[in-house]
Design a protein around this motif. Structure first.
Motif, PDB file in Angstrom:
ATOM      1  N   SER A  36       0.446  -1.060   0.107  1.00  0.00           N
ATOM      2  CA  SER A  36      -0.657  -0.006  -0.138  1.00  0.00           C
ATOM      3  C   SER A  36       1.095   1.434  -0.007  1.00  0.00           C
ATOM      4  CB  SER A  36      -0.889   0.460   1.395  1.00  0.00           C
ATOM      5  OG  SER A  36      -2.271  -1.238   1.806  1.00  0.00           O
ATOM      6  N   ALA A  37       2.270   1.202   1.087  1.00  0.00           N
ATOM      7  CA  ALA A  37       3.138   2.342   0.671  1.00  0.00           C
ATOM      8  C   ALA A  37       3.844   2.560  -0.429  1.00  0.00           C
ATOM      9  CB  ALA A  37       4.197   2.116   1.910  1.00  0.00           C
ATOM     10  N   GLU A  38       3.486   1.167  -1.357  1.00  0.00           N
ATOM     11  CA  GLU A  38       4.494   1.851  -2.610  1.00  0.00           C
ATOM     12  C   GLU A  38       3.833   2.587  -3.426  1.00  0.00           C
ATOM     13  OE1 GLU A  38       7.568   0.967  -3.370  1.00  0.00           O
ATOM     14  OE2 GLU A  38       8.215   0.835  -1.173  1.00  0.00           O
ATOM     15  N   ALA A  39       2.357   1.864  -3.949  1.00  0.00           N
ATOM     16  CA  ALA A  39       1.307   2.180  -4.459  1.00  0.00           C
ATOM     17  C   ALA A  39       0.737   3.282  -4.301  1.00  0.00           C
ATOM     18  CB  ALA A  39       0.177   0.987  -4.099  1.00  0.00           C
ATOM     19  N   VAL A 295      -7.553   5.725   4.507  1.00  0.00           N
ATOM     20  CA  VAL A 295      -6.497   6.895   4.571  1.00  0.00           C
ATOM     21  C   VAL A 295      -7.635   7.941   3.074  1.00  0.00           C
ATOM     22  CG1 VAL A 295      -5.193   7.235   2.771  1.00  0.00           C
ATOM     23  CG2 VAL A 295      -4.823   5.003   4.264  1.00  0.00           C
ATOM     24  N   PHE A 296      -8.346   7.642   2.318  1.00  0.00           N
ATOM     25  CA  PHE A 296      -8.825   8.410   1.726  1.00  0.00           C
ATOM     26  C   PHE A 296     -10.135   8.825   2.704  1.00  0.00           C
ATOM     27  CE2 PHE A 296      -6.650   6.647  -2.199  1.00  0.00           C
ATOM     28  CZ  PHE A 296      -6.915   7.817  -2.930  1.00  0.00           C
ATOM     29  N   SER A 297     -11.101   7.609   2.944  1.00  0.00           N
ATOM     30  CA  SER A 297     -11.934   8.770   3.466  1.00  0.00           C
ATOM     31  C   SER A 297     -11.459   9.604   5.146  1.00  0.00           C
ATOM     32  CB  SER A 297     -12.621   7.458   4.550  1.00  0.00           C
ATOM     33  OG  SER A 297     -13.224   6.900   3.722  1.00  0.00           O
ATOM     34  N   HIS A 298     -10.455   9.134   5.645  1.00  0.00           N
ATOM     35  CA  HIS A 298      -9.822  10.200   6.986  1.00  0.00           C
ATOM     36  C   HIS A 298      -8.589  11.628   6.568  1.00  0.00           C
ATOM     37  CE1 HIS A 298     -11.947   6.969   8.978  1.00  0.00           C
ATOM     38  NE2 HIS A 298     -11.586   8.003   9.606  1.00  0.00           N
ATOM     39  N   GLY A 299      -8.425  11.581   4.587  1.00  0.00           N
ATOM     40  CA  GLY A 299      -7.412  12.603   4.745  1.00  0.00           C
ATOM     41  C   GLY A 299      -6.215  11.987   5.114  1.00  0.00           C
ATOM     42  N   ASP A 301      -1.980  10.493   5.245  1.00  0.00           N
ATOM     43  CA  ASP A 301      -0.819  10.042   4.282  1.00  0.00           C
ATOM     44  C   ASP A 301      -0.446   8.867   3.910  1.00  0.00           C
ATOM     45  OD1 ASP A 301       1.373  10.313   3.002  1.00  0.00           O
ATOM     46  OD2 ASP A 301       2.540  10.435   4.572  1.00  0.00           O
ATOM     47  N   PHE A 302      -1.404   8.438   2.395  1.00  0.00           N
ATOM     48  CA  PHE A 302      -1.083   7.026   1.978  1.00  0.00           C
ATOM     49  C   PHE A 302       0.342   6.807   1.187  1.00  0.00           C
ATOM     50  CE2 PHE A 302      -3.083   9.211  -1.254  1.00  0.00           C
ATOM     51  CZ  PHE A 302      -1.890   9.981  -2.206  1.00  0.00           C
ATOM     52  N   SER A 303       1.193   7.400   2.092  1.00  0.00           N
ATOM     53  CA  SER A 303       2.724   7.392   1.392  1.00  0.00           C
ATOM     54  C   SER A 303       3.770   6.798   2.689  1.00  0.00           C
ATOM     55  CB  SER A 303       3.299   8.331   0.334  1.00  0.00           C
ATOM     56  OG  SER A 303       3.002   9.227   0.988  1.00  0.00           O
ATOM     57  N   ALA A 304       2.534   6.507   3.876  1.00  0.00           N
ATOM     58  CA  ALA A 304       3.538   6.580   5.675  1.00  0.00           C
ATOM     59  C   ALA A 304       3.960   6.010   5.096  1.00  0.00           C
ATOM     60  CB  ALA A 304       2.589   7.142   6.385  1.00  0.00           C
TER      61      ALA A 304
END
Length: 497
Positions: A36-39, A295-299, A301-304
């Motif tokens: 998920s982090a890489e994507a 992640v998107f629902s709570h805004g 950081d998806f690259s953490a």
């Protein structure tokens, strides 16, 4: 004639048992956060499309090559399997160094993997007791920092997990590894599916504003994962997808050679490699569906990176209805993945000790487990020790180097008749296609993984003077000297044999 393991060597009881063990080895904590982090860091859908191609054209051929060596060799350990196949192929037995580097890599990894598993264990009661409820992102981050930097908080969980890993390996292939995998992996799949459904359901009911338009968290997650923007593809993204495909399946660690040695002749290696590779990919995608809607629902950081797991998700889940129980369930799920991966990481060393020293599996597992436990103290007490083992040694060099040597050995040095004996179960056309991938396609891209890993780890962004002065470069030199020493030792051992 196909290699036959020595009398008394255990074999998987069925293809299902083998698939569960092999998938359990591949599916680890990295599938739950690293993918998920890489994507997230590399463009979502575009990254995933390249990743899928890399799994099919590179990951599966390398995986198949490791199975072939394992079953063709007259041994359980990776080192002796390679040596036996090399001897029967009329080439140097020094190719067995790929078994040495792979076994060493898996043993180093399991030492710090048990530490990360201990962090996961600690988080389960934290969720159940409401430790994250009402906490800010910084406060949750501080809790994670406290866990990582306070050894006494980790020691008990680490010791317990290391003992469980050693105990299951000591019980053997059928009563230990197979037993755990056949129980834990189906439960893992079920829980992961339920968590993905929960995440999607709550995401669809959460309104978000994107570019001035109203949407919801799940829809944005689905678009991010499965609507690729091909204009966003860069060499960096392609390289990241290639590396993720290689590491996600667990290649280059001697695990699949060892597991392949327990394969009955009746099980098709090509089919098994395809099933394991695609199942591992499916798990990574479902894990993405479990994480990205939150992640998107709570805004968030998806690259953490690992922060998604230990910092980002606790913030989101602890403040959602029933979130503490969902969070505990998610980390409980992670323990299942960690157990099946850790036992596979320890198995190559134990199998080698049993054959090399002619001792019982219980003694071998106890000895290897004790050294693993001691080595894990380095990751607990010494700052940066885990990063050196993970990023500088195993990830950047040892795993891709072993993978490259494996694919070159099977594609170019192993006797063709020995390879052909292990390729039953698929059509002649599919066999030829896979062999082309093994010989001509996979080596090029695995070499790219190795070169890019070394460059980005030791040389990127540094002047020549800075490179020579850096501690990382000094460790690289030590590793090179160590590998040369291992090569000489291997040659001497082969002469004695």
């Amino acid at each position: 004639m196909a290699g036959t393991p020595p009398e008394g060597t255990a074999q998987w009881s069925s293809r299902f048992a083998f698939i569960m063990a092999a998938v359990g080895s591949s599916v680890g904590l990295g599938n739950l956060w690293r993918f998920s982090a890489e994507a997230g860091a590399n463009g979502g859908g575009a990254f995933i499309m390249i990743y899928l191609a890399c799994v099919i054209f590179i990951g599966i051929p390398v995986l198949m090559s490791e199975y072939i060596i394992g079953r063709a060799g007259n041994a359980a350990s990776a080192i002796r399997s390679v040596g036996d196949v090399a001897e029967r192929s009329g080439v140097s037995k020094q190719w067995s160094i790929l078994g040495v580097t792979g076994m060493a890599a898996s043993f180093l990894i399991v030492s710090f993997y048990c530490v990360v598993a201990a962090w996961v264990i600690i988080y389960i009661p934290k969720f159940l007791s409401g430790s994250f409820t009402g906490q800010t992102a910084q406060q949750v981050s501080d809790q994670f920092t406290e866990v990582v930097t306070t050894p006494k908080k980790v020691l008990l969980a680490f010791t317990g997990f290391a003992f469980l890993t050693s105990f299951l390996v000591a019980r053997g292939v059928n009563k230990g590894i197979e037993f755990a995998s056949k129980i834990l992996m189906p439960l893992f799949f079920f829980l992961l599916f339920c968590l993905a459904m929960y995440s999607l359901a709550t995401g669809f009911s959460t309104e978000v504003i994107v570019d001035g338009k109203t949407s919801n968290g799940s829809m944005e997650a689905i678009k991010f994962l499965f609507a690729p923007d091909f204009s966003a593809i860069t060499p960096e993204i392609a390289t990241a997808a290639l590396g993720q495909a290689f590491f996600s399946i667990g290649l280059g660690s001697a695990i699949m050679i060892t597991y392949g040695s327990y394969l009955p002749d009746s099980i098709s290696i090509p089919k098994s490699a395809i099933i394991v590779g695609l199942t591992d990919t499916a798990v990574a995608l479902i894990a993405g569906l479990a994480i990205f809607p939150i992640v998107f629902s709570h805004g968030l950081d998806f690259s953490a990176g690992a922060g998604i797991f230990f910092q980002t998700l606790p913030v989101a889940l602890s403040n959602a209805p029933g979130g503490n129980f969902i969070g505990a369930g998610f980390f409980f799920l992670a323990i299942f993945a960690a157990v099946t991966s850790s036992i596979s990481l320890l198995e190559p060393m134990v199998a080698w000790l049993v054959e090399k020293l002619n001792i019982s599996r219980v003694k071998a597992a106890a000895g290897a487990g004790f050294v693993m436990w001691l080595l894990g103290f380095g990751s607990i007490y010494i700052a940066g020790f885990m990063d050196v083992l993970d990023g500088e040694l195993t990830g950047a060099i040892m795993l891709p180097l072993t993978g490259l040597l494996t694919i070159l050995f099977v594609g170019w040095r192993m006797k063709k008749s020995l390879v052909a004996e292990q390729m039953h179960g698929v059509s002649k056309g599919m066999q030829n296609f896979l062999i082309i991938l093994v010989r001509f396609v996979a080596p090029i891209f695995v070499f790219i993984v190795l070169v890019v890993g070394i460059y980005s780890t030791y040389f990127a962004g540094k002047s020549v003077a800075e490179v020579f002065e850096s501690n990382g470069f000094k460790r690289l030199l030590i590793l090179i000297v160590t590998m040369i020493t291992i090569l000489v030792w291997t040659k001497m051992q082969n002469r004695k044999a």
